[in-house]
Enzyme design. Sequence first.
Site, short mmCIF file in Angstrom:
data_model
loop_
_atom_site.label_atom_id
_atom_site.label_comp_id
_atom_site.label_asym_id
_atom_site.label_seq_id
_atom_site.Cartn_x
_atom_site.Cartn_y
_atom_site.Cartn_z
N TRP A 98 6.78 35.15 -61.98
CA TRP A 98 7.13 34.43 -63.21
C TRP A 98 7.08 35.35 -64.41
CZ3 TRP A 98 9.93 30.59 -62.22
CH2 TRP A 98 9.65 29.74 -61.15
N ASP A 128 2.43 32.00 -70.84
CA ASP A 128 2.95 30.97 -69.94
C ASP A 128 1.73 30.39 -69.21
OD1 ASP A 128 3.99 29.46 -67.88
OD2 ASP A 128 5.30 31.03 -67.09
N LYS A 167 3.53 21.19 -63.04
CA LYS A 167 2.44 21.75 -62.23
C LYS A 167 1.19 20.90 -62.38
CE LYS A 167 5.34 24.81 -61.15
NZ LYS A 167 5.61 26.12 -61.70
C1 LIG Z 1 6.77 26.87 -62.07
C2 LIG Z 1 6.56 27.93 -63.06
C3 LIG Z 1 7.59 28.32 -63.93
C4 LIG Z 1 8.96 27.73 -63.90
O1 LIG Z 1 8.98 26.44 -64.37
P1 LIG Z 1 10.36 25.65 -64.54
O2 LIG Z 1 9.93 24.43 -65.27
O3 LIG Z 1 10.88 25.39 -63.17
O4 LIG Z 1 11.27 26.50 -65.33
C5 LIG Z 1 7.30 29.30 -64.86
N1 LIG Z 1 6.09 29.86 -64.93
C6 LIG Z 1 5.08 29.51 -64.09
C7 LIG Z 1 3.75 30.17 -64.22
C8 LIG Z 1 5.29 28.52 -63.14
O5 LIG Z 1 4.29 28.18 -62.31
#
Ligand SMILES: *Cc1c(COP(=O)(O)O)cnc(C)c1O
Length: 368
Positions: free
Chosen positions: A100, A170, A194
């Site tokens: 990511w 993030d 998540k």
């Molecule tokens: C799942 C995830 C993403 C991507 O999320 P989307 O909503 O599908 O764009 C980005 N960063 C992390 C750490 C993730 O776990």
Amino acid sequence: MRVFNFSAGPAVLPEEVLKQAQEDMFDYNNTGMSVMEMSHRSKAFDNIIKEAEKDLRELMNIPDNYKVLFLQGGASQQFAMVPMNLMKNKKAEYIITGQWAKKAYQEGQIFGDCRAIASSADKTFSYIPDCSDLDIREDADYVYICENNTIYGTKFKTLPNTKGKILVADQSSCFLSEPVDVTKYGIIFAGVQKNVGPAGMVVAIVREDLITEDVLPQTPTMLKYKTQADNDSLYNTPNCWCIYICGLVFKYLLKNGGLEAMKKKNEEKAKLLYDYLDNSKLFLGTVEKNSRSLMNVPFIVNPSVITDEAKKSELEAKFVSEAKKTGLENLKGHRTVGGMRASIYNAMPKAGVVALVEFMKKFEKENL
Ligand SMILES: *Cc1c(COP(=O)(O)O)cnc(C)c1O
């Protein structure tokens, strides 16, 4: 019947929240309609989004000089929105701790000069690199991290020393799993599927001074934080249903002791699993101890015990399919890394982790 769902995302939600949503489905709060059917400009929805923001602010203790935005495009959209809005000098530093982070770094390169200033790629992202004294450019616009690495199961235990530069994080897979000091960040964002709600939305918490018209040329209207902030996330039709469910989850968290209580519960759950892994002969946790995530726990069949590669893969596949038969679902590791992964987010009850460890013990006995 409900299963114990160890999916990395979209993932388990609190049963109480699902039941509330079920109850509200036909007739939300005597409006005679579902939240899915109501105008995003209605009084009822206005209450929903305002309460959601208020509750999130309370949960995370978000200072007044930060805006809370409910945006579409998921976490991945932020990979572009961050550079478009923050790059004044067109320079940014990225810490590469997994896929990511790498995706964000690659997206950033579309817009400017991005550098990878630290990485744990040398050991398949099984640790968080030392970020206490990194080579950060004097005119860097920001330093970027992926705070919890969903795929590899690592988590920053201390934030990097950004040497005064803006920290962008993030937090998708650790959002609301424990208290954070929001003031340490310029931007926190999290895809909510998540740990918080249904897919299709990202919460962005952005320090006010970073919300300006001074963005990269040709930045689309929708992708300026300013547009979204000026319109309280209602510039266009937002993901109303998702905001509503997230709002229910925020209330659920507040009612259950807030983020301190979540942290305690999450530590207890993770300890059960890690303690077992540390003592298991058959299974091996793949992450260095001081980098372990409380949320995502990857493990494999120990290759020094089962030395035959084909046999090892076979056992792992057998583990995943037998676990599923006992109501323990989605334990397969990410398609790019193999093995197994248990995601034990806020809404995973302790009983789920207990059941998983019991199953692993039994499997170990039968297959070693
Ligand atoms: C799942 C995830 C993403 C991507 O999320 P989307 O909503 O599908 O764009 C980005 N960063 C992390 C750490 C993730 O776990």
